[in-house]
Design an enzyme around this catalytic site. Structure first.
Site, PDB file in Angstrom:
ATOM      1  N   LYS A   5      -8.331   8.171  -0.254  1.00 27.11           N
ATOM      2  CA  LYS A   5      -8.584   7.751  -1.632  1.00 27.11           C
ATOM      3  C   LYS A   5      -9.616   6.617  -1.672  1.00 27.11           C
ATOM      4  O   LYS A   5     -10.577   6.652  -2.442  1.00 27.11           O
ATOM      5  CB  LYS A   5      -7.269   7.303  -2.292  1.00 27.11           C
ATOM      6  CG  LYS A   5      -7.414   6.837  -3.723  1.00 27.11           C
ATOM      7  CD  LYS A   5      -7.383   5.332  -3.815  1.00 27.11           C
ATOM      8  CE  LYS A   5      -7.741   4.895  -5.229  1.00 27.11           C
ATOM      9  NZ  LYS A   5      -7.750   3.424  -5.348  1.00 27.11           N
ATOM     10  N   ASP A  13      -5.750   9.949  -6.532  1.00 24.87           N
ATOM     11  CA  ASP A  13      -4.751   8.889  -6.455  1.00 24.87           C
ATOM     12  C   ASP A  13      -3.494   9.375  -7.170  1.00 24.87           C
ATOM     13  O   ASP A  13      -3.396  10.540  -7.506  1.00 24.87           O
ATOM     14  CB  ASP A  13      -5.290   7.606  -7.083  1.00 24.87           C
ATOM     15  CG  ASP A  13      -5.816   7.858  -8.487  1.00 24.87           C
ATOM     16  OD1 ASP A  13      -5.155   8.572  -9.260  1.00 24.87           O
ATOM     17  OD2 ASP A  13      -6.903   7.366  -8.810  1.00 24.87           O
TER      18      ASP A  13
END
Length: 213
Positions: free
Chosen positions: A125, A143
């Site tokens: 991420k 996310d």
DNA sequence: ATCCCGAGGG
DNA sequence: CCCTCTGGAT
């Protein structure tokens, strides 16, 4: 086949609505050099961007570059970021990350995924968002919000973030990759919350499959 | 699967 | 008071 076409049409309309409501660009975290941006994104894990922005000026004033932080004591780094939470892990990772940047990458933050992912505290991420923010490299940053909402909408069904990332890369035009992250974050905070989603206020409701967790 | 962890909201 | 928050490492 028909379901797939309907699905794509729903996605197309939803994307247009997201552009309309949340815009197509977003400011990155305050930074003056690449490693500062990376540090800011690392700090944003499991905390709000507002909390992060509050500590950045002092943090970067005290540690202007990666070399400074690589040589700093853990206590000093912890003091600078304590209010964010998870500060012990984050301080340890920041220091180690900066040491790696100095020792393994000649003082420069690596640009490729492989290099970024070997840095302490940098996962998929963080790396994807960094490349998107720093260089505009197209990438779907998955996310918690993107994971949750894209599955609720019916855009993806994967059981882990990497699966969802691949599905979204397939179903979204590349033009949308770098904006879907912040758009769904805004939407996730305001409307499509983890608990008790406000479906009655949702501008995407007509096209949502409402596959709640 | 668990831990980290302060701040802010409900 | 209890919950969650733009994850990552073990």
């Amino acid at each position: 086949m028909i379901t797939e076409e309907i699905n794509r049409e729903h996605i197309k309309k939803s994307l247009a609505k997201l552009d309309e409501i949340y815009g197509v660009t977003k400011e990155s975290f305050y930074h003056q050099q690449p490693w500062q941006l990376l540090a800011a994104i690392m700090l944003s894990a499991q905390s709000t961007d507002k909390q992060v922005e509050e500590v950045l000026p002092q943090l970067f004033n005290r540690f202007p570059n990666a070399e400074n932080m690589a040589e700093a004591s853990l206590d000093e780094i912890e003091d600078a970021i304590r209010s964010i939470g998870l500060y012990k892990n984050k301080a340890k990772n920041l220091k180690k990350c900066c040491q790696q940047i100095m020792e393994e990458f000649g003082g420069e933050v690596p640009e490729d995924m492989e290099g970024l992912l070997c840095l302490a505290g940098v996962g998929r991420k963080t790396a994807t968002l960094y490349r998107s923010d720093a260089y505009g490299i197209p990438g779907v940053t998955v996310d918690t919000h993107v994971f949750r909402i894209s599955r609720r909408l019916g855009w993806a069904t994967g059981k882990d973030p990497v699966q969802v990332e691949l599905e979204l890369q397939d179903v979204l035009e590349e033009e949308h990759w770098n904006r879907i992250n912040f758009q769904l974050i805004y939407h996730g905070r305001a409307v499509c919350t983890a608990r008790k989603a406000k479906c009655g206020e949702c501008v995407l409701e007509a096209w949502c499959e409402k596959k709640m967790d």
